[in-house]
Design a protein around this motif. Structure first.
Motif, PDB file in Angstrom:
ATOM      1  N   VAL A 187       0.863  -1.170   0.000  1.00  0.00           N
ATOM      2  CA  VAL A 187       0.000   0.000   0.000  1.00  0.00           C
ATOM      3  C   VAL A 187       0.902   1.224   0.000  1.00  0.00           C
ATOM      4  O   VAL A 187       1.910   1.273   0.702  1.00  0.00           O
ATOM      5  N   SER A 188       0.578   2.186  -0.830  1.00  0.00           N
ATOM      6  CA  SER A 188       1.362   3.423  -0.923  1.00  0.00           C
ATOM      7  C   SER A 188       0.636   4.524  -0.181  1.00  0.00           C
ATOM      8  O   SER A 188      -0.576   4.721  -0.376  1.00  0.00           O
ATOM      9  N   LEU A 189       1.369   5.250   0.632  1.00  0.00           N
ATOM     10  CA  LEU A 189       0.800   6.326   1.437  1.00  0.00           C
ATOM     11  C   LEU A 189       1.348   7.645   0.932  1.00  0.00           C
ATOM     12  O   LEU A 189       2.570   7.840   0.896  1.00  0.00           O
ATOM     13  N   HIS A 190       0.453   8.584   0.557  1.00  0.00           N
ATOM     14  CA  HIS A 190       0.859   9.893   0.048  1.00  0.00           C
ATOM     15  C   HIS A 190       0.748  10.898   1.192  1.00  0.00           C
ATOM     16  O   HIS A 190      -0.307  11.476   1.422  1.00  0.00           O
ATOM     17  N   PHE A 191       1.846  11.090   1.910  1.00  0.00           N
ATOM     18  CA  PHE A 191       1.794  11.942   3.098  1.00  0.00           C
ATOM     19  C   PHE A 191       1.654  13.421   2.760  1.00  0.00           C
ATOM     20  O   PHE A 191       1.358  14.223   3.627  1.00  0.00           O
ATOM     21  N   LYS A 192       1.839  13.765   1.502  1.00  0.00           N
ATOM     22  CA  LYS A 192       1.639  15.168   1.130  1.00  0.00           C
ATOM     23  C   LYS A 192       0.182  15.564   1.226  1.00  0.00           C
ATOM     24  O   LYS A 192      -0.151  16.749   1.244  1.00  0.00           O
ATOM     25  N   ALA A 193      -0.690  14.566   1.287  1.00  0.00           N
ATOM     26  CA  ALA A 193      -2.127  14.878   1.373  1.00  0.00           C
ATOM     27  C   ALA A 193      -2.503  15.417   2.752  1.00  0.00           C
ATOM     28  O   ALA A 193      -3.571  15.997   2.919  1.00  0.00           O
ATOM     29  N   TRP A 194      -1.680  15.221   3.740  1.00  0.00           N
ATOM     30  CA  TRP A 194      -1.984  15.722   5.095  1.00  0.00           C
ATOM     31  C   TRP A 194      -1.752  17.223   5.159  1.00  0.00           C
ATOM     32  O   TRP A 194      -0.796  17.730   4.564  1.00  0.00           O
ATOM     33  N   LYS A 195      -2.567  17.915   5.930  1.00  0.00           N
ATOM     34  CA  LYS A 195      -2.382  19.344   6.170  1.00  0.00           C
ATOM     35  C   LYS A 195      -1.791  19.524   7.562  1.00  0.00           C
ATOM     36  O   LYS A 195      -2.208  18.865   8.509  1.00  0.00           O
ATOM     37  N   ASP A 196      -0.838  20.446   7.626  1.00  0.00           N
ATOM     38  CA  ASP A 196      -0.066  20.513   8.878  1.00  0.00           C
ATOM     39  C   ASP A 196      -0.700  21.381   9.958  1.00  0.00           C
ATOM     40  O   ASP A 196      -0.170  21.494  11.051  1.00  0.00           O
ATOM     41  N   GLY A 197      -1.811  22.051   9.692  1.00  0.00           N
ATOM     42  CA  GLY A 197      -2.449  22.882  10.714  1.00  0.00           C
ATOM     43  C   GLY A 197      -1.647  24.121  11.069  1.00  0.00           C
ATOM     44  O   GLY A 197      -1.885  24.741  12.105  1.00  0.00           O
TER      45      GLY A 197
END
Length: 2031
Positions: free
Chosen positions: A1513-1523
């Motif tokens: 499974v590939s996780l695209h951590f750029k999709a998270w917003k850092d707040g």
């Protein structure tokens, strides 16, 4: 020969060893056996023996020899030493013993004497070196310290004065000051105090305080060991300098210093001056007046003016000059130093055996310093030789014995001995058989027999009482030689009489020695004395005579002289056997008749007389011919005078040992008188040159004296050369010899050309040489023929010369015997032969050994040419044909012989073309070719020409390679990689070139780039950043497609390696690349290199580009700031530049900040002065004012740090005028004058002067002095109604100031009320008392009232009016400030004054308001309280995070706003401020509660975040917003949907990267839990997903767990069973088989292949443990879900609350610590070569199996390895814990640690890893693992398949924190313990930015397959993909990945064993935390506690550099990966 007195003493030893010499004559005749030898010292006494009378001394002297030598002690005069009872004894073993004695028994001749030890045996005697014995009587002594006068600021030297009588034995041990501190000699030369090697106390830069201290010295007596303090205490008298003085030195002569080599010494330079002078030491170059500066080093130090030399060497000796200078003048002091080295001597050879008549040489080799004399002795007697080499030209028998060389100086001596033995060809005589003593009656005959042997055969003679026996009628002597060569001699005495008794002696004598035997023959009868012949003896010798007594028995034998029995003086000795010895015989006292009287017991006696005649041997006075040689023909005359010696004297002369006869050879001998002979030569000739000897002879002996006469004689021929002829090739020799004095120099020259006239020197060559005048020409040739000149010159006269002709007779000769000659076919040719030799010469030609006749073939023609050296013959051929290839021979003949020469004629053509051209090998830049050699055309092939071109070019555009003709293989180089070429070849000989061969076509291989990046520019951006820009290499040098660049940088001028960064290639044409290098040092030069890389590798490094970072501000202030007051308005300030390394730039100017000290706090009142020099003068200052000054350095970067403030006061001056004057009428004759002090007193007011003068009158002015504290004066006795004028002046010590204004007043009866005081402003300090004056006059007495702020004053407790009208206020407070008015009123008038009171108090609370906030900073405004009266100096700002400690920041008073930076994002803060002034700190403001901006991370949408495939499974951590707060890291956990336990995949996934979770099973539902962290907190997100099927399809969704799905009904299998037997897996599989038969086959094949690859049969974890760990048992897991266990341990993880994995926290649970035992080493991100070098060890099982893979560090505290089954959560001994319970926002620096105690049972086994504070035995020291950089599968503890040979790293600290000491709390980040299936690292590799990468015990090593056994090379299967630039070795192989990968970048301080791959932040890697790395307990949350071994740590700055440059890392790699979505999967198993 002049000898010092010391050596003269030893001449006295003649007498001491005379007996020894005599005795040895007898013994020496015995042949020495091979092992017999003379004496040699084994233990020789030392030069000096000092001892105390209380201890005594023993001096040992031992010698070896065969026979064993006898030891005798002697004095320096040679006399033997005997016992002195109680004072001196000689022990039986040869020791000289001095017992302890009383002081009154001291005797100088015993206790202060020079002794020597003499060892002797029959082969000789040797004497030891001088032994200076000195006994010291214990006496009381006291050391004194004199007062030392020293000018302030200079260095002082205190000396400990020791009395001279003990000075040699007492030394200074230490100094003690008045406080009892002991100062000892040390290596620290920087302190205030230094004890010098010579014992003085050196005190540097003395100040007034040093004058109050006193010092004592402690001394130690080296003989008694007694220590005592000095009797007096010394102190310094500090004198203040009145004015500048030049340096002065005390008027004492510096004594020369002596020091033993290896000791330390201090050379003093006692000079003082003001200002304190500077000192410089010089040393004179030996033998010159030139001097050079003394070079200071570790061995040579200078402290103030004192030069300290440690471990002195002889080369330090010499004359030293100390030069002292200050601004006023200079001085110098000279000191002579002699460094002595111990003397030692050695004679070479130590033993030599020399035959008779042969020479012997002894060489004395000595060392030491200084050497004064060298002398030689033989057998203890001086031989008067003082050269190092002793040569005996012809050895005689008496030369054998012991020789000694003595070297001496004033302090000591040394000796060496050697033995000279006679050669073995001769045997000295030896008595083999002899007669014995015999007593008999008279009558019978006697037969005495002696047998002797020797080589040559000795002769035997007989003596009776020393008189030779001759044959007569009663005595018969006979002898014969036996068969074996012995001589038998006998003596027959017929009918013996009583008178025949006596001492009979037989003597065997040969030329090589003598042997004798004696024995008595006693014949009964009356005493009888045989007649004694007259005895003649030479004066000075010893007379030994034995009375010839016969008869038996004899009772006594006495000697008489003049009827007096001897001895009658000291020289005479009489022995009972009748021997008389008289020493040192003199004519006056010893020439007489001596009578011998023999008596028997009956009284019968006999007398015999001996006449002793003393003869004096001759002595010759020296004579000389003069210093200069005489010339031929001159007269020479010399006289030989014999002043001493008995007459008659024979005087004769010899020349060169030949007797001179009067009248012969021009000699005239004249006997002037009995004692004088004259030698004259009327005309000197050469024969008269030589050594003249005058010999004087008389009956007592002879004497001789030698003088040399040199006669200058011009050269004359001994052998004059003549013309010579030599055969060529012979060795010629021409002699030329001449005589003369000085000896002539014979030289040869050769004429230039063929005629004599001009000559030149012979060139030195191999065959021409001149030896002793003879000219040698070896192998003479024609070229040597010609005229030669021989010349003999000695400077006397014009010299001799002779010219000769040397001719060479030569047969014909051809220089070339055989040569080849070639010609092209069809062209003409000429063959030539040149014959050299004597003409005429005839030449004939042969062809192939057949006579050639030109008449038979008109193509041939022969010509001859006569040359000067011979004949040239030419054979011409018109047209060459193939038949002309033949051997032509020419034969030359003349009268002396013949010779021939051959010419091999070769007719040549062009070669044929080469064929069979093949390619053997090729690379990117070269190709290896081979071909077959063609026909060469009868001419050797000169070369081949390989022609090649690019395929698209024409053959006119070719390149060529020239190949030698003898080879058929060649390499074509300088090709371009990846290019198509056409190649052909041609052959070439001397004739021409062949045709081209067939062309072949090749394509070259690709290569790494060959070009360097271009247009490299390095420009500073700021102080810590530089921007590098460059362009690609030329396109032709890419050698493939460029993928990117490695940019390396390092500090210039260091040997460190480059740190490389990787930059992707920009495809846009011509676009510049750039990179910013950050976190560099300020103003530091860096070198930058760049290299391009493609898929093959990296290209060459570019040229080094050097650039400085921008200038910063100096980080250190100028040092040694000092100020000096010059005048009342000027001050000089001086300083020393800051250290160069702290300048951070080029210092342009210095700023001096100055202000009066009382205004210093006010920035606005400060003045600034700039200067470029290191001192300046401040002008225009206030007089008599204390100024505060600071100095700072300025660079282009700005102002540097200010120095510590210094203070100076300007000089006083005359004061200004009093500011105001009042004159108040007090009555009809009195006026009160009052005044105010001057505004600028310019000093301390000493007095006021009141001037008064009656107005208008001519009266003189009156003056009245008033004390300085009085501000009024009552003028009395004035006249009523008469105006008076008054004025006032003030005075200081400088003088009287200006006068005040004049005021006029007139005495009167009317006295109105007036106030004498003035309006004034008073400043009072808070809580102190204040007094305001109000002095009033008036008649009647006025009434005084006070008003405060306009209100009538009424007295209270704090305020009252004093009798003089003053108002006193006690304990002033802020409210007292304001106006105070005083009113005076009487009936006539009223008056008032107003004072202003200012109260100075600490500031009140300031106003603090929030101005702005950001994510990491707060901006606040500060305003002072309105009510503050005292000037505010500044603010102190206090702030703290919600869970942290208070921090402070200073804020200047001018700052309107202040930024508080580096705060935590999204955190609450409290802020308050306080003000401060010169009174103190004030009240605190209200606390301001605020928070920084930013929130926790925000969840992304699932489709944007998760991308699923069949097994990953590939996780695209750029999709998270850092707040708003930067993300620090992510924690990734997963599990199958039906499992309870979460598997932690990684606890440190970098933000902005993609991540791949590998090794999932197809068609399976999984839960994924992501925890995102930033500084504001963390957010947890859970996702469900199902992997795709093998064919890429999706599966049906499961229900939610209500019991209807199969999630909760899954059958659990035992742990050891393979997972594919699970029904959840089997049912779908069987269904698939039923539906699709083909699918069954596919699945079976797939499963069987997987099984084969992974070996999944059986217990999986057991298998992996065997392969990778070998320490794990299959049942080593513990179910941590047991609630009872958790409760029992008191450890409950907060539900759903995870403490952020803040690096620096130390969550050291037991589980953490109990990791990692065998297998790999602990994970470090940097490699230290000093660590354990076994980087790839096999994994070995420890003796005791343990739970988990114990692997890691001894974590400061010893790690916990002690286990109880089922108790893995117990608290570890010495483990450090974090107490939970705070919120995640708490201060990461203040978490509390506690520590457990060590376990009582110790450790279960050795702990690999770092040595901590409690390291168990067997610890292997520093060890490393590799932290890989790739995604890895997560093997849980429940029998997961580990298909990749490793588990992922679990935790890496997030990069925002300073201290990665924290490894995430076990239960917060990994809820459950997993079995380590590999022995790998659970936590590895810190994020690169942290200061203290402490490392918790690793749990799982993802690199087990890499290092744990036979699994390939270290980096074979996965390398670093680090944008950090860590270069792995070998390229990373990626199965199934089609695109090639770039080569790794160059290493950063890297070799095969050095790398931490997890330093990179990549999308596809799991970084590994390196926990527990430091060696001691760590603070939580970044409370940094440094490792005891900082070498293993990176600095914060280095770490930050590494992490910040890591941002762009994976881009280049992502471009090249093909595994979907830009991720790279890495197969790490590859078993």
């Amino acid at each position: 020969m002049n000898m010092p007195n010391e050596r003269l003493k030893w001449l006295m030893l003649y007498a001491a060893v005379a007996l020894i010499a005599c005795g040895s004559q007898t013994l020496a005749a015995n042949p020495p056996d091979a092992d017999q030898k003379g004496p040699v010292f084994l233990k020789e006494p030392t030069n000096r023996i000092d001892f105390s009378n209380s201890t005594g001394a023993e001096i040992e002297c031992k010698a070896s020899g065969n026979p064993m030598p006898e030891i005798i002690w002697i004095r320096s005069d040679g006399t033997a030493v005997g016992d002195v009872p109680g004072l001196r004894q000689i022990s039986s073993d040869g020791k000289l013993v001095f017992p302890p004695f009383r002081a009154e028994d001291y005797r100088q001749e015993v206790h202060a004497q020079v002794y020597a030890c003499l060892a002797r045996n029959q082969f000789g005697s040797i004497i030891s070196r001088d032994v200076h014995v000195r006994a010291v009587v214990n006496q009381f002594y006291g050391a004194d310290i004199l007062m030392e006068y020293v000018i302030r600021g200079n260095a002082a030297v205190l000396k400990c004065s020791i009395p001279s009588f003990v000075a040699d034995f007492v030394r200074v041990e230490s100094w003690i000051d008045e406080e009892g501190t002991e100062l000892r000699p040390s290596e620290n030369y920087d302190g205030k105090y230094l004890v010098l090697p010579s014992g003085e106390l050196h005190i540097r830069e003395v100040g007034p305080e040093d004058g109050y201290k006193s010092y004592q010295c402690r001394t130690k007596h080296r003989l008694t060991g007694e220590t005592r303090l000095s009797a007096t205490k010394g102190r310094l008298v500090i004198t203040e300098p009145i004015s500048s003085t030049a340096p002065r030195t005390p008027a004492l002569v510096q004594k020369p210093l002596e020091l033993l080599e290896g000791h330390s010494i201090s050379l003093l330079c006692p000079a003082q001056g003001f200002p304190a002078p500077s000192f410089r030491w010089y040393k004179f170059i030996e033998g010159t007046t030139r001097k050079q500066a003394v070079v200071l080093s570790d061995r040579v130090k200078q402290v103030s003016g004192t030069l300290i030399i440690k471990d002195a060497v002889v080369e330090d000796s010499g004359k030293y000059l100390c030069v002292v200078n200050n601004s006023v003048g200079g001085e110098s002091v000279e000191t002579v130093l002699t460094v002595t080295a111990p003397l030692s001597a050695k004679i070479d050879p130590p033993t030599q055996t020399v035959d008779f008549g042969r020479p012997a040489v002894f060489t004395c080799q000595y060392t030491g310093n200084p050497i004064k004399t060298v002398s030689w002795m033989k057998d203890g007697k001086a031989i008067g030789h003082s050269e190092p080499v002793l040569r005996i030209e012809s050895v005689k028998k008496e030369d054998k014995g012991m020789y000694q060389c003595f070297v001496r100086n004033d302090q000591e001596s040394a000796e060496a001995s050697a033995e000279l033995k006679l050669g073995g060809r001769f045997d000295p005589p030896v008595i083999r058989q002899a007669f014995q003593e015999e007593t008999m009656e008279p009558g019978p005959s006697v037969f005495l027999k002696c047998v002797a042997g020797g080589n040559p055969t000795p002769e035997i003679s007989w003596e009776l009482d020393g008189k030779k026996i001759a044959n007569n009628d009663r005595y018969q002597v006979g002898q014969y030689v036996t068969v074996n060569g012995d001589v038998v001699s006998y003596l027959n005495i017929t009918s013996v009489h009583a008178n025949d008794g006596g001492l009979y002696k037989c003597i065997a004598k040969s030329k090589v020695g003598i042997a004798e035997h004696s024995a008595k023959l006693n014949v009964y009868g009356l005493p009888y004395i045989r007649q004694m012949e007259k005895k003649a003896i030479v004066a000075g010798e010893t007379l030994i005579v034995t009375c010839p007594v016969a008869g038996y028995p004899i009772d006594s034998i006495v000697w008489e002289r003049d009827n007096r029995a001897l001895p009658i003086n000291r020289k005479q000795k009489v022995f009972p056997n009748g021997t008389l010895i008289i020493e040192n015989v003199e004519r006056n006292s010893d020439q007489a008749t001596y009578t011998c009287v023999a008596k028997n017991q009956e009284g019968y006696s006999a007398r015999g007389s001996l006449e002793v005649q003393v003869m004096v041997a001759p002595q010759i006075s020296p004579f000389f011919f003069g210093d200069e040689p005489l010339n031929r023909g001159e007269v020479a005359s010399v006289t030989c005078v014999v002043p001493k010696g008995d007459l008659p004297l024979d005087i004769y002369w010899t020349l060169n040992s030949a007797l001179i006869v009067n009248g012969e050879l021009g000699f005239t001998l004249v006997r002037l008188n009995k004692r004088t002979s004259s030698l004259n030569v009327d005309s000197l000739e050469a024969v008269h040159r030589g050594s003249y000897k005058c010999i004087a002879n008389n009956s007592a002996g002879y004497a001789e004296y030698v003088s040399t006469l040199d006669v200058n004689v011009p050269p004359r021929w001994i052998l004059e050369p003549t013309d010579k002829a030599f055969a060529q090739g012979s060795d010629a020799k021409v002699e030329c010899k001449a005589d003369g004095f000085p000896k002539p120099q014979v030289t040869w020259k050769k004429a230039v050309g063929d005629t004599p006239g001009e000559y030149k020197d012979l060139k030195k060559s191999d065959n021409i040489r001149v030896e002793e005048g003879t000219l040698h020409v070896d192998n003479i040739q024609k070229t040597n023929e010609g005229y030669y000149l021989c010349e003999a010159i000695n400077g006397i006269g014009s010299g001799l010369s002779a010219v000769i002709m040397i001719s060479v007779q030569a047969p014909p000769e051809f220089t070339e015997k055989l040569r080849n000659q070639t010609a092209r076919r069809g062209e003409p040719a000429v063959l030539q032969c040149e014959a050299k030799g004597e003409k005429p010469i005839g030449i004939l030609w042969n062809m192939n050994n057949m006579r050639l006749d030109p008449k038979n073939d008109n193509r041939y023609t022969i010509r001859e040419e006569i040359l000067s050296t011979g004949v040239m013959s030419s054979l011409s051929i018109k047209r060459t044909e193939r038949s002309d290839s033949a051997l032509f021979t020419c034969v030359a003949t003349n009268a002396f012989g013949s010779d021939d020469a051959s010419i091999n004629m070769i007719v040549q053509e062009v070669p044929e073309m080469p064929y069979a051209l093949k390619v053997l090998d090729k690379s990117g830049r070269s190709v290896q070719l081979s071909w077959a050699q063609p026909y060469d055309g009868n001419s050797p092939l000169d070369r081949y020409i390989i022609e090649f071109k690019r395929s698209r070019a024409s053959w006119s555009e070719i390149d060529r390679v020239i190949v030698p003709g003898h080879t058929t293989e060649a390499q074509v180089q300088k090709l371009s990689p990846a290019t198509t070429y056409n190649i052909r070849i041609v052959a070439e000989n001397a004739i021409g070139t062949s045709q081209s061969s067939e062309a072949v076509t090749i394509i070259t291989a690709e290569e790494a780039p060959s070009g360097k990046p271009q247009n490299i520019k390095v420009e500073p951006v700021n102080q810590t950043t530089m921007r590098v820009t460059w362009k690609p290499p030329p396109r032709t040098e890419w050698n493939g497609e460029i993928l990117g660049y490695y940019v390396g940088y390092k500090l210039s001028n260091t040997n460190s390696s480059y740190v490389f960064e990787t930059i992707n290639f920009i495809t846009e044409e011509g676009k510049e690349h750039n990179l910013e290098l950050q976190n560099l040092r300020v103003y530091t030069q860096y070198s930058v290199v760049i290299q391009a890389f493609n898929k093959i590798g990296a290209g060459p490094l570019s040229e080094e580009e050097k650039q400085f970072t921008a200038e910063g501000t100096p980080s250190q202030p100028p040092s040694d700031t000092a100020c000096t007051t010059l005048t009342s308005q000027t001050i000089r300030v001086g300083w020393v530049s800051p250290p160069l390394e702290s300048a951070n730039g080029v210092i342009k100017t210095y700023k001096v900040v100055y202000a009066p000290s009382d205004e210093w706090y006010d920035e606005t009142k400060r003045h600034y002065k700039k200067t470029a020099s290191s001192d300046t003068v401040l002008h225009g200052l206030k007089k008599y004012t204390n100024y505060t000054m600071q100095v700072l350095a300025t660079t282009a970067g700005g102002d540097g740090v200010r120095s510590v403030p210094i203070h100076c006061q300007t000089e006083p001056d005359v004061p200004e005028a009093p500011t105001d004057v009042k004159a108040l009428v007090m009555g009809n004759a009195a006026i009160l004058v009052s005044w105010r002090p001057p505004a600028q007193p310019n000093g301390i007011i000493t007095q006021y002067t009141v001037y008064s003068k009656a107005e208008g009158a001519e009266t003189e002015t009156k003056t009245q002095k008033v004390p300085h504290y009085q501000m009024s004066f009552e003028a009395t006795e004035l006249e009523k109604n008469k105006p008076y004028e008054f004025w006032v002046t003030a005075s200081t010590t400088i003088g009287e100031g200006q006068q005040s204004k004049s005021i006029v007043a007139m005495p009167s009866d009317q006295v109105p009320a007036k106030i004498a005081s003035f309006d004034d402003t008073f400043t009072a300090t808070f809580k102190e008392d204040a007094k305001m004056p109000c002095l009033a006059v008036g008649a009647p007495q006025p009434e005084i009232t006070w008003k405060i702020k306009g209100v009538e004053f009424s007295a209270n407790d704090r305020m009252r009016v004093l009798p003089d009208g003053s108002l006193l206020i006690k304990s002033v407070n802020r409210q007292d400030a304001g106006d105070y008015s005083c009113h005076a009123e009487n009936s006539i008038a009223k008056d008032s004054i107003t004072h202003k009171l200012i109260v100075l108090a600490p500031p009140q609370s300031p106003h603090v308001t929030l101005s702005a906030t950001t994510t990491d900073a707060l901006t606040v405004k500060l305003k002072p309280h309105e009510g503050d009266t005292a000037p505010l100096h500044g603010y102190t700002l206090h702030y703290k995070p919600e869970f942290g400690e208070w921090e402070t920041s200073e804020v200047s008073v001018d700052s309107q706003k202040h930024n508080i930076e580096n705060l935590l994002c999204g955190s609450r803060y409290q802020v308050y401020a306080t003000g401060f002034n010169n009174i103190g700190a004030g009240e605190a403001s209200d606390i301001l509660n605020t928070r920084t901006k930013g929130q926790k991370p925000k969840l992304p949408e699932k489709p944007r975040f998760i991308e699923v495939s069949s097994n990953s499974v590939s996780l695209h951590f750029k999709a998270w917003k850092d707040g708003g707060c930067p993300m620090s890291h992510f924690v990734v956990e997963s599990k199958k949907r039906d499992q309870i336990e979460w598997n932690q995949i990684s606890n440190n996934v970098k933000p902005d990267n993609n991540y791949v979770v590998l090794d999932l099973e197809p068609a399976t539902w999984y839960n994924l839990r992501i925890t995102a962290h930033n500084s504001a907190g963390f957010t947890v997100a859970e996702y469900d997903f199902a992997t795709l099927t093998v064919t890429g399809g999706t599966i049906a969704p499961l229900d939610d767990g209500s019991g209807h799905g199969n999630v909760h009904t899954r059958i659990r299998l035992p742990a050891w069973m393979p997972e594919w037997l699970d029904l959840n897996f089997m049912v779908p599989l069987i269904a698939t088989v039923v539906v699709v038969a083909v699918g069954i086959c596919v699945v079976c094949v797939a499963l069987s292949r997987r099984r084969a690859d992974d070996m999944r049969g059986g217990q999986k974890d057991v298998y992996y443990d065997v392969v990778y760990n070998q320490t794990m048992g299959p049942g080593a897991t513990l179910d941590k879900r047991r609630p009872d266990l958790r409760d029992e341990l008191g450890y409950i993880a907060p539900p759903n609350r995870k403490l952020p994995p803040v690096p620096g926290s130390n969550y050291n649970t037991c589980d953490r610590i109990k990791r990692g035992r065998g297998g790999l080493r602990s994970n470090h991100s940097t490699w230290d070569p000093r660590r354990n070098p076994n980087l790839y060890e096999e994994l070995k099982a420890p003796p005791v199996p343990m739970h988990g893979n114990h692997y890691g560090h001894a974590h400061g505290n010893a790690e916990c390895h002690y286990r109880h089954p089922g108790m893995e959560d117990e608290i570890c001994p010495y483990a450090t814990f974090h107490l939970l319970g705070f919120r995640e926002e708490m201060d990461p620096t203040k978490a509390m640690n506690f520590q457990t105690f060590p376990h009582q049972n110790g450790h279960a086994g050795p702990v690999p890893g770092h040595a901590g504070t409690m390291l168990p035995p067997g610890h292997p020291g520093h060890v490393h693992s590799r932290s890989g950089s790739q995604s890895m599968p997560r093997a849980n503890r429940y029998q997961r398949k580990n298909s990749q040979g490793g588990q992922s790293s679990i935790y890496t600290p997030a990069p925002e924190y300073d201290d990665p000491a924290n490894c995430a709390e076990e239960d917060q980040y990994r809820r459950y313990t997993r079995v380590n299936s590999q022995g790998g690292s659970l936590y590895s590799g810190p994020g690169p930015e942290y200061d203290d990468p402490a490392n918790c015990a690793p749990e799982e090593d993802q690199y087990g397959s890499q290092y744990g056994g036979p699994y390939g090379q270290p980096y074979d299967h996965y390398g670093s993909r680090g944008s950090m630039g860590r270069r792995s070795i070998g390229s990373a192989r990626n199965p199934g990945n089609g695109s090639p990968e770039p080569p790794p970048p160059p290493p950063r301080n890297h070799d095969m064993s050095n790398s931490s791959f997890n330093d990179s932040k990549e999308s596809n890697e799991i970084s590994e935390a390196e926990c527990d790395r430091d060696h001691g307990p760590r603070g939580n949350y970044g409370a940094v506690k440094r490792s005891p071994q900082p070498k293993d740590q990176r600095t914060t700055e280095e770490m930050r550099k590494l992490i910040e440059r890591n941002e762009t890392g994976p881009k280049q790699l992502q471009l090249q990966q093909t595994n979907g979505a830009g991720f790279t999967a890495y197969d790490t198993m590859a078993v």
